[in-house]
Design a protein around this motif. Structure first.
Motif, PDB file in Angstrom:
ATOM      1  N   PRO A 288       0.810  -1.226   0.000  1.00  0.00           N
ATOM      2  CA  PRO A 288       0.000   0.000   0.000  1.00  0.00           C
ATOM      3  C   PRO A 288       0.844   1.278   0.000  1.00  0.00           C
ATOM      4  O   PRO A 288       0.459   2.269  -0.638  1.00  0.00           O
ATOM      5  CB  PRO A 288      -0.812  -0.115   1.296  1.00  0.00           C
ATOM      6  N   LYS A 289       1.975   1.250   0.663  1.00  0.00           N
ATOM      7  CA  LYS A 289       2.833   2.428   0.706  1.00  0.00           C
ATOM      8  C   LYS A 289       3.372   2.770  -0.673  1.00  0.00           C
ATOM      9  O   LYS A 289       3.355   3.930  -1.097  1.00  0.00           O
ATOM     10  CB  LYS A 289       3.985   2.215   1.691  1.00  0.00           C
ATOM     11  N   VAL A 290       3.852   1.753  -1.392  1.00  0.00           N
ATOM     12  CA  VAL A 290       4.423   2.033  -2.713  1.00  0.00           C
ATOM     13  C   VAL A 290       3.336   2.402  -3.719  1.00  0.00           C
ATOM     14  O   VAL A 290       3.549   3.233  -4.607  1.00  0.00           O
ATOM     15  CB  VAL A 290       5.281   0.846  -3.200  1.00  0.00           C
ATOM     16  N   LEU A 291       2.141   1.821  -3.560  1.00  0.00           N
ATOM     17  CA  LEU A 291       1.025   2.182  -4.436  1.00  0.00           C
ATOM     18  C   LEU A 291       0.626   3.641  -4.232  1.00  0.00           C
ATOM     19  O   LEU A 291       0.362   4.372  -5.198  1.00  0.00           O
ATOM     20  CB  LEU A 291      -0.173   1.265  -4.178  1.00  0.00           C
ATOM     21  N   GLU A 292       0.596   4.070  -2.977  1.00  0.00           N
ATOM     22  CA  GLU A 292       0.262   5.462  -2.687  1.00  0.00           C
ATOM     23  C   GLU A 292       1.308   6.410  -3.272  1.00  0.00           C
ATOM     24  O   GLU A 292       0.977   7.445  -3.848  1.00  0.00           O
ATOM     25  CB  GLU A 292       0.142   5.676  -1.178  1.00  0.00           C
ATOM     26  N   GLN A 293       2.578   6.041  -3.134  1.00  0.00           N
ATOM     27  CA  GLN A 293       3.657   6.865  -3.707  1.00  0.00           C
ATOM     28  C   GLN A 293       3.483   7.031  -5.210  1.00  0.00           C
ATOM     29  O   GLN A 293       3.749   8.094  -5.767  1.00  0.00           O
ATOM     30  CB  GLN A 293       5.018   6.225  -3.420  1.00  0.00           C
ATOM     31  N   ALA A 294       3.056   5.962  -5.863  1.00  0.00           N
ATOM     32  CA  ALA A 294       2.949   5.968  -7.319  1.00  0.00           C
ATOM     33  C   ALA A 294       1.602   6.473  -7.825  1.00  0.00           C
ATOM     34  O   ALA A 294       1.432   6.664  -9.036  1.00  0.00           O
ATOM     35  CB  ALA A 294       3.193   4.557  -7.858  1.00  0.00           C
ATOM     36  N   GLY A 295       0.640   6.668  -6.909  1.00  0.00           N
ATOM     37  CA  GLY A 295      -0.685   7.088  -7.334  1.00  0.00           C
ATOM     38  C   GLY A 295      -1.448   6.006  -8.063  1.00  0.00           C
ATOM     39  O   GLY A 295      -2.258   6.276  -8.947  1.00  0.00           O
ATOM     40  N   LEU A 296      -1.202   4.748  -7.674  1.00  0.00           N
ATOM     41  CA  LEU A 296      -1.848   3.600  -8.303  1.00  0.00           C
ATOM     42  C   LEU A 296      -2.662   2.826  -7.269  1.00  0.00           C
ATOM     43  O   LEU A 296      -2.526   3.046  -6.061  1.00  0.00           O
ATOM     44  CB  LEU A 296      -0.806   2.682  -8.948  1.00  0.00           C
ATOM     45  N   SER A 297      -3.483   1.900  -7.741  1.00  0.00           N
ATOM     46  CA  SER A 297      -4.264   1.037  -6.858  1.00  0.00           C
ATOM     47  C   SER A 297      -3.945  -0.418  -7.164  1.00  0.00           C
ATOM     48  O   SER A 297      -3.315  -0.733  -8.179  1.00  0.00           O
ATOM     49  CB  SER A 297      -5.763   1.286  -7.057  1.00  0.00           C
ATOM     50  N   ILE A 298      -4.419  -1.306  -6.302  1.00  0.00           N
ATOM     51  CA  ILE A 298      -4.163  -2.733  -6.511  1.00  0.00           C
ATOM     52  C   ILE A 298      -4.750  -3.211  -7.835  1.00  0.00           C
ATOM     53  O   ILE A 298      -4.249  -4.157  -8.441  1.00  0.00           O
ATOM     54  CB  ILE A 298      -4.712  -3.589  -5.348  1.00  0.00           C
ATOM     55  N   ASP A 299      -5.800  -2.551  -8.297  1.00  0.00           N
ATOM     56  CA  ASP A 299      -6.445  -2.960  -9.543  1.00  0.00           C
ATOM     57  C   ASP A 299      -5.611  -2.619 -10.777  1.00  0.00           C
ATOM     58  O   ASP A 299      -5.866  -3.150 -11.862  1.00  0.00           O
ATOM     59  CB  ASP A 299      -7.819  -2.297  -9.662  1.00  0.00           C
TER      60      ASP A 299
END
Length: 392
Positions: free
Chosen positions: A295-306
């Motif tokens: 979740p931390k790296v997804l937030e940094q990248a502005g992406l979601s699990i989907d």
């Protein structure tokens, strides 16, 4: 910051500790071979184009000591001007090396770098040759030094991951790996020379070389068969040799170059590192690290699990990998997770794993025509790491 592009990412096969095909092959030979191969497989790139090499290694001592980063550079035949360093973040060491190598290009400190990973668990065992825990600190914080297997048992018992589910997960990993091997889907593997010493009639030993083409730890099994194995870390536990990662020998290398250098030399980018994150967690349940790192790296990248097409989540233990997958809400995407098996089947060569999984992730993104891939793992001592790669 400048764009930094991956132009090559390859690995050796992974071979079982002590009983595998690399058990007489020194780690310096493994890493220098895959480094040299990475350059040779990259069109228009020569060793003199490299500025720096960073090698991840969890136990940089013994045959892996004395700054293996620099020694491997010279053993690979690279020029004197190519510098080398060694980095240790335990299980994320190889991923850390790729992140640091990419950052050097991004900030303009280098034009072409290599991030690599190495571990020979045959030559340097888990914990190193001479572990020396701090006498006072180890009394108040013993969880910093306990077996990783105990942390896996903690995850299983605290978060209700059943023995049956662990064995099903493990059997599925083996089945996926066997299918991928038999269908030639491990395209990131470079057939690697290995050494053996053969006893002669006069009782001397002759050094011989042979080629290893496949991961040698894959063993097709069923959940029922795995269910017959005894627990190895707790008499009443659920973590077994069958639902844990294999201790393994292996090496991997990734080459990164600036956009300007790609244009100048005619290098073909295959991907880029979008973001990298590390995070701490409780030491006695270190296996939950990916649950916080992803979740931390997804937030940094502005992406979601989907948005993620390929997940390579290190299977240190079935208990922790399965728990993280469930809690992240990605169990619905099992067809995107470790699509050709994970460390339970293919091995976890500690400091090599992050670099190895990067090569696998990029190969698998190409196979499924995907855009984004995540590489993530738990880390001894209580941490998690995750990186997002974008195929270009």
């Amino acid at each position: 910051m400048r764009d930094a592009y991956i132009v090559q990412s390859v690995r050796t096969p992974g071979c079982k500790q002590k009983r595998g095909l690399f058990n007489q092959t020194r780690p310096e030979d493994l890493i220098s071979f895959i480094m040299k191969s990475a350059v040779e497989k990259t069109k228009n790139l020569e060793p003199e184009h490299l500025d720096d090499v960073i090698i991840g290694c969890s136990f940089p001592e013994g045959e892996q000591g004395l700054n293996i980063g620099r020694i491997a550079v010279k053993m690979a035949g690279f020029p004197d001007k190519v510098s080398g360093a060694t980095v240790n973040r335990f299980c994320a060491s190889g991923l850390e090396a790729i992140a640091l190598a990419s950052a050097r290009v991004q900030v303009g400190w280098a034009d072409v770098t290599m991030g690599a990973g190495l571990e020979s668990m045959t030559f340097v065992p888990m914990g190193g040759n001479h572990p020396r825990p701090h006498p006072e600190f180890s009394k108040t914080n013993p969880e910093m030094y306990i077996s990783m297997g105990i942390t896996a048992e903690n995850v299983a018992s605290r978060y209700n991951v059943s023995r049956e589910d662990q064995d099903k997960f493990a059997a599925n990993s083996q089945a996926k790996a066997a299918k991928a091997r038999d269908n030639g889907l491990f395209t990131e593997i470079v057939p690697t020379p290995a050494t053996k010493y053969v006893k002669q009639e006069d009782s001397t030993y002759k050094k011989e070389t042979f080629i290893v083409e496949h991961d040698d730890g894959i063993r097709v099994s069923t959940a029922e068969g795995l269910g017959k194995l005894r627990a190895v870390f707790s008499a009443t536990g659920s973590v077994t040799a069958g639902n844990s990662s294999q201790t393994t020998d292996g090496a991997a290398a990734t080459i990164i170059a600036s956009k300007e250098k790609c244009d100048e030399l005619g290098l073909e980018p295959i991907a880029k590192l979008v973001s990298y994150a590390t995070i701490g967690c409780k030491s006695d349940e270190m296996g939950v690290g990916p649950l916080y790192a992803i979740p931390k790296v997804l937030e940094q990248a502005g992406l979601s699990i989907d948005d993620i097409d390929i997940y390579e989540i290190n299977e240190a233990f079935a208990s922790q990998a399965l728990y993280c997958i469930r809690e992240l809400g990605i169990e619905k995407y099992m067809d995107r997770i470790n699509i050709h098996g994970g460390a339970i089947a293919l091995g976890h060569p500690l400091g090599c794993t992050g670099a190895k999984l990067t090569a696998t992730c990029l190969a698998n993104l190409k196979e499924v025509n995907g855009k984004y891939g995540i590489v993530s793992m738990c880390i001894g001592g209580g941490m998690g790491a995750a990186a997002i790669f974008e195929r270009v």
